[in-house]
Design an enzyme around this catalytic site. Sequence first.
Site, short mmCIF file in Angstrom:
data_model
loop_
_atom_site.label_atom_id
_atom_site.label_comp_id
_atom_site.label_asym_id
_atom_site.label_seq_id
_atom_site.Cartn_x
_atom_site.Cartn_y
_atom_site.Cartn_z
N LYS A 237 26.89 42.29 33.15
CA LYS A 237 26.68 42.47 31.71
C LYS A 237 25.99 41.29 31.07
O LYS A 237 25.07 41.45 30.28
CB LYS A 237 28.05 42.73 31.04
CG LYS A 237 27.96 43.02 29.56
CD LYS A 237 27.26 44.34 29.31
CE LYS A 237 26.93 44.56 27.85
NZ LYS A 237 25.90 45.61 27.70
N CYS B 86 29.58 36.30 36.85
CA CYS B 86 30.76 35.49 37.19
C CYS B 86 31.59 35.15 35.95
O CYS B 86 31.04 34.97 34.86
CB CYS B 86 30.33 34.20 37.84
SG CYS B 86 29.41 34.44 39.36
N GLU C 226 12.35 51.94 28.07
CA GLU C 226 13.81 51.84 27.97
C GLU C 226 14.48 53.07 28.58
O GLU C 226 15.51 52.96 29.26
CB GLU C 226 14.20 51.66 26.49
CG GLU C 226 15.69 51.72 26.17
CD GLU C 226 16.52 50.61 26.81
OE1 GLU C 226 15.96 49.75 27.50
OE2 GLU C 226 17.75 50.64 26.65
N LYS D 221 17.11 52.84 31.62
CA LYS D 221 18.47 53.40 31.54
C LYS D 221 18.73 54.31 32.73
O LYS D 221 19.77 54.25 33.37
CB LYS D 221 18.67 54.22 30.25
CG LYS D 221 18.83 53.47 28.96
CD LYS D 221 20.11 52.69 28.81
CE LYS D 221 19.97 51.30 29.32
NZ LYS D 221 19.66 50.25 28.39
N TRP E 23 29.96 37.30 40.99
CA TRP E 23 28.79 38.19 41.13
C TRP E 23 27.85 37.46 42.07
O TRP E 23 27.33 36.40 41.73
CB TRP E 23 28.16 38.41 39.74
CG TRP E 23 27.02 39.37 39.74
CD1 TRP E 23 27.08 40.73 39.71
CD2 TRP E 23 25.63 39.03 39.71
NE1 TRP E 23 25.81 41.25 39.68
CE2 TRP E 23 24.91 40.24 39.68
CE3 TRP E 23 24.92 37.83 39.72
CZ2 TRP E 23 23.52 40.28 39.66
CZ3 TRP E 23 23.53 37.88 39.69
CH2 TRP E 23 22.84 39.09 39.67
N ARG F 179 31.95 42.71 32.75
CA ARG F 179 30.67 42.04 32.95
C ARG F 179 30.07 42.32 34.33
O ARG F 179 28.92 41.97 34.57
CB ARG F 179 30.86 40.53 32.83
CG ARG F 179 31.19 40.13 31.43
CD ARG F 179 31.58 38.70 31.38
NE ARG F 179 31.50 38.26 30.01
CZ ARG F 179 30.72 37.29 29.59
NH1 ARG F 179 29.97 36.64 30.42
NH2 ARG F 179 30.69 36.95 28.32
N ASN G 291 30.46 29.08 38.01
CA ASN G 291 29.44 30.03 37.55
C ASN G 291 28.11 29.30 37.55
O ASN G 291 28.06 28.13 37.16
CB ASN G 291 29.70 30.47 36.10
CG ASN G 291 30.91 31.37 35.98
OD1 ASN G 291 31.55 31.70 36.96
ND2 ASN G 291 31.23 31.74 34.74
N GLY G 292 27.05 29.97 37.92
CA GLY G 292 25.72 29.35 37.86
C GLY G 292 25.10 29.24 39.24
O GLY G 292 25.60 29.83 40.21
N GLU H 253 18.99 52.29 36.11
CA GLU H 253 20.12 51.39 36.32
C GLU H 253 21.46 52.11 36.48
O GLU H 253 22.33 51.61 37.18
CB GLU H 253 20.19 50.29 35.26
CG GLU H 253 20.52 50.72 33.87
CD GLU H 253 20.48 49.57 32.87
OE1 GLU H 253 20.75 48.42 33.24
OE2 GLU H 253 20.19 49.83 31.69
N HIS I 79 -4.99 56.60 34.83
CA HIS I 79 -5.52 55.41 35.50
C HIS I 79 -4.71 55.06 36.76
O HIS I 79 -4.78 53.94 37.22
CB HIS I 79 -5.54 54.22 34.53
CG HIS I 79 -6.43 54.47 33.34
ND1 HIS I 79 -7.80 54.52 33.46
CD2 HIS I 79 -6.15 54.73 32.05
CE1 HIS I 79 -8.34 54.78 32.28
NE2 HIS I 79 -7.34 54.92 31.40
C1 F6R Z 1 19.90 46.97 30.43
C2 F6R Z 1 20.49 45.72 30.03
C3 F6R Z 1 19.77 44.46 30.39
C4 F6R Z 1 19.90 43.44 29.24
C5 F6R Z 1 19.30 42.10 29.68
C6 F6R Z 1 19.32 41.08 28.57
O1 F6R Z 1 20.66 48.07 30.02
O2 F6R Z 1 21.54 45.68 29.44
O3 F6R Z 1 18.44 44.70 30.70
O4 F6R Z 1 19.25 43.93 28.12
O5 F6R Z 1 20.03 41.59 30.77
O6 F6R Z 1 20.61 40.83 28.12
P1 F6R Z 1 20.89 40.20 26.70
O7 F6R Z 1 20.43 41.17 25.68
O8 F6R Z 1 22.36 39.95 26.66
O9 F6R Z 1 20.09 38.93 26.64
#
Ligand code: F6R
Length: 605
Positions: free
Chosen positions: A600, A2, A478, A482, A74, A27, A99-100, A485, A501
């Site tokens: 974001k 948001c 990771e 990637k 959002w 975001r 927001n929140g 997502e 396992h």
């Molecule tokens: C994945 C991604 C998220 C962030 C997570 C933490 O690509 O971007 O998993 O890493 O939401 O966000 P930050 O680093 O801003 O605390």
Amino acid sequence: MCGIVAGVAERNIVPVLLDGLRRLEYRGYDSCGVAVLRDGAPQRVRSLTRVRSLDLEVREMGLEGGTGIAHTRWATHGAPATQNAHPIFSKNEIAIVHNGIIENYETLKRTLSGAGYEFVSQTDTEVIAHLIHSHYSGDLAQAVRSAVSELRGAYAIAVFCKSEPNRVVGARHGSPLVVGLSGEESFLASDPLALSDVTDRFIFLEDGDIVDLSRDGNRIMNRAGEPVAREPRTLRHPPAEAALGPYRHFMQKEIFEQPLAVAQTFPRKSAFDATLFGATDPHAFASIDRVLLLGCGTSHYSAMTAKTWFESIAKIPTQVEISSEYRYRETIPGRNTLVVPVSQSGETADTLGALQHAQSLGHDHTLAICNVATSAMVRQSRWSFITQAGAEIGVASTKAFTTQLVALFLLAVTLGRARGHVDAQQEATYRAQLGGLSTALQSVLAREPQIIAWAHELARTNDAIFLGRGSHYPIALEGALKLKEISYIHAEGYPAGELKHGPLALVTDAMPVIVTAPNDGLLEKLKSNIQEVRARKGQVYVFADADANLESAEGLRVIQMPEYYGPLSPILHVLPLQLLAYHAACTRGTDVDKPRNLAKSVTVE
Ligand code: F6R
């Protein structure tokens, strides 16, 4: 996630509000809206599409006004739907954006319904709107103060009301809100970036602050209603990084920016002591005997990678915690523990909450590793290190991850120096490796054409397994994150030794298994794990160091990486996994920079 933009001025501020929303678009959001006070009543336009369409509708309606609020939503409570989009009204008299998350909204809703308030949305925000309305008796700031005293949870809000046309009131607790100062005009936003065309002077509101904006300036009070002074700060907005240049997506651009970002994050001339992390005393870490790393998602994986460095280089016991778990678990605090929240945005509610929880337990050695110097996490921590990734626009984190790794490596070497486990010669070796990293990353990026060919194959699958060992296990995690997502392919990361396992049951000739294979002390073990997959006809794709002696064969495809790069090898090995996910997503035609359901900067729990 948001976003809020709001303001009061003598001119029509709708273009400022819409421009602010556009800046917050990256975001992630699923609806947007704007409201102004016009002809003595709040009027709004809400849209389930993009800010661009909202702008068109606003122009068609001729919506203009000097007092207004705007929002990108959002969804948390209630699906993305017009009636749930903000601004939300109460009785056509109060207008609010929020927001929140309000945790006690159900109780409040029952009470307000009993008092005759009708609810037309499924949002928790409507509860705040009605609550403010129920407290209103001629002074909006007082009504907001009374209303927020009944809320439990996190909020940043901006509100205006019909009876006081030249006033906007904001309040925050747990979600960011800033005041932008521009001559006679005052604005509010959840991120200074939203107002970067209007001003560079900002006041960062603190939890419990209520701000009253009018054409005569602004007043800030605390929860008790007492006036408080908050120093304005001048911010240098990031330059025009928001331009895509020759790239198709921000994610691709950001992947290719990594050699530069990594080089900028390593201050070549600085000594490896506590001043590198903002301490005035170079020996400030002398008493540290444990490290506690906190993070979410990708930042959690950088913390996991760093644990291997802290323990092998600095010989310091290190614990890594997922922020949302740590903050609600009973733990045993240590007086000399260095608590390190790791975050790109510095606003992630879970990590901020985990940091505050650690502080409430008495931890006062806190050091934020963060990409945003003005973020709540940096302000809340005693020390900080700001990564130099620049603005990261793509929702999927790439350059923030690799620059976090550089920062954490610097911290590992610094703690190693402080604890006598890294001598001058060893330090010089690490410096040389850090210094050469940028060139090494460039040579990895040059493998993009080979990776694209693999991505075309991967795009046809529904599932994938990623394997790694040791410091490369978090890299496998990771890689899987990637891929899932942005391409929506189901993917899991495993430590390669764990395969037998359980997950091995999933391996058939239709299962791609992607392996990150550095030429480290675990290579021979990893080769055995690869054989276990091949024996079950799994399709193995290996990113192998040039000196790892792995060649393509039946059921085994190999892309050669540069030679083993020592402890910094995870930074090299994550790049091809980012590119693989990116090109698989492009092949599948997904919205790479704004994947569905994701945001974001995750400012809600
Ligand atoms: C994945 C991604 C998220 C962030 C997570 C933490 O690509 O971007 O998993 O890493 O939401 O966000 P930050 O680093 O801003 O605390």
